[in-house]
Motif scaffolding. Structure first.
Motif, PDB file in Angstrom:
ATOM      1  N   ALA A  60      -8.806  -4.616   6.707  1.00 50.47           N
ATOM      2  CA  ALA A  60      -8.135  -4.544   5.404  1.00 50.47           C
ATOM      3  C   ALA A  60      -7.259  -5.772   5.175  1.00 50.47           C
ATOM      4  O   ALA A  60      -7.188  -6.303   4.057  1.00 50.47           O
ATOM      5  CB  ALA A  60      -7.289  -3.273   5.324  1.00 50.47           C
TER       6      ALA A  60
ATOM      7  N   ALA B   4     -12.888   1.498   0.520  1.00 47.85           N
ATOM      8  CA  ALA B   4     -11.426   1.549   0.687  1.00 47.85           C
ATOM      9  C   ALA B   4     -11.011   2.837   1.386  1.00 47.85           C
ATOM     10  O   ALA B   4     -10.144   2.836   2.269  1.00 47.85           O
ATOM     11  CB  ALA B   4     -10.745   1.430  -0.674  1.00 47.85           C
TER      12      ALA B   4
ATOM     13  N   LEU C 184     -11.841   2.725   5.178  1.00 45.46           N
ATOM     14  CA  LEU C 184     -10.859   1.941   5.932  1.00 45.46           C
ATOM     15  C   LEU C 184      -9.538   2.692   6.067  1.00 45.46           C
ATOM     16  O   LEU C 184      -8.916   2.692   7.142  1.00 45.46           O
ATOM     17  CB  LEU C 184     -10.626   0.589   5.246  1.00 45.46           C
ATOM     18  CG  LEU C 184     -11.755  -0.426   5.389  1.00 45.46           C
ATOM     19  CD1 LEU C 184     -11.538  -1.621   4.465  1.00 45.46           C
ATOM     20  CD2 LEU C 184     -11.867  -0.905   6.835  1.00 45.46           C
TER      21      LEU C 184
ATOM     22  N   LEU D 282      -5.278  -0.910   0.165  1.00 46.07           N
ATOM     23  CA  LEU D 282      -6.414   0.003   0.026  1.00 46.07           C
ATOM     24  C   LEU D 282      -6.178   1.014  -1.095  1.00 46.07           C
ATOM     25  O   LEU D 282      -7.103   1.370  -1.821  1.00 46.07           O
ATOM     26  CB  LEU D 282      -6.689   0.719   1.348  1.00 46.07           C
ATOM     27  CG  LEU D 282      -7.121  -0.203   2.503  1.00 46.07           C
ATOM     28  CD1 LEU D 282      -7.177   0.578   3.815  1.00 46.07           C
ATOM     29  CD2 LEU D 282      -8.464  -0.856   2.220  1.00 46.07           C
TER      30      LEU D 282
END
Length: 203
Positions: free
Chosen positions: A21, A38, A41, A67
């Protein structure tokens, strides 16, 4: 990995997801990272930090904020970690029968009708840390004729020392080992190892 384009190692990072990220923030615009990516992660960061309670720093929260800006939904991430009723009951059973031994909460996790009993055992070890007076936890799980040992601590005990004495490894808050014996024999090995480390002044 031979000839990598980038070698990025950061021992203080919470997880590989945090590092990815962090890199993405400087490589792409937030619009080019889709919602599912997103969330994947953010889920990785959530599980590796045990809900942002372990190994988190300022950069961890900055990566999580990135994120979120990319569209990650915290509620959807939470739903990814739901368990079925059988797993939940097995974890609760392990916690219910735990015993306190030199500040260690030690339990045996049942494995009947579980797809991944070792994962359930590790989750039970995490939950035992929420009990007052528990410095560390050890959960034993019988799986495929071996006993899997999951050891966890918050900050008072280095469980890596315990796991290494039993042929395993890990780091100071999270470690494990595999023993070629039944859970009852493994329980005695764990207690004997804790006794030895206690005598040596390690715990």
């Amino acid at each position: 990995i031979e000839n990598p384009v980038l070698a990025y190692m950061e021992s203080y990072a919470s997880s590989a997801s945090e590092l990815v990220a962090e890199i993405l923030q400087y490589m792409i615009s937030k619009k080019s990272l889709n919602k599912l990516e997103a969330e994947a992660l953010l889920a990785g960061m959530t599980i590796d930090t045990n809900g942002f309670s372990v190994k988190t720093g300022v950069r961890t929260f900055e990566a999580a904020a990135f994120l979120r800006r990319c569209g990650a939904d915290v509620t959807r991430v939470r739903k990814m970690f739901r368990n079925d009723m059988t797993e939940y009951k097995a974890r609760a059973e392990a916690v219910r029968h735990a015993e306190l031994y030199h500040g260690f909460a030690i339990a045996i996790c049942p494995n009947e009708n579980l797809e991944s009993p070792t994962i359930v055992g590790a989750q039970a070890a995490n939950e035992l840390l929420d009990i007052n007076g528990v410095k560390a936890s050890v959960v034993l799980t019988d799986y495929q004729h071996k006993t899997y040992v999951s050891a966890r601590s918050i900050d008072e005990v280095n469980v890596q020392l315990l796991a290494e004495r039993m042929g395993g490894g890990g780091h100071l808050n999270m470690a494990g080992a595999q023993l070629d014996c039944g859970v009852e024999e493994a329980l005695e090995i764990v207690k004997h190892t804790i006794d030895k480390l206690h005598e040596e002044g390690e715990f």
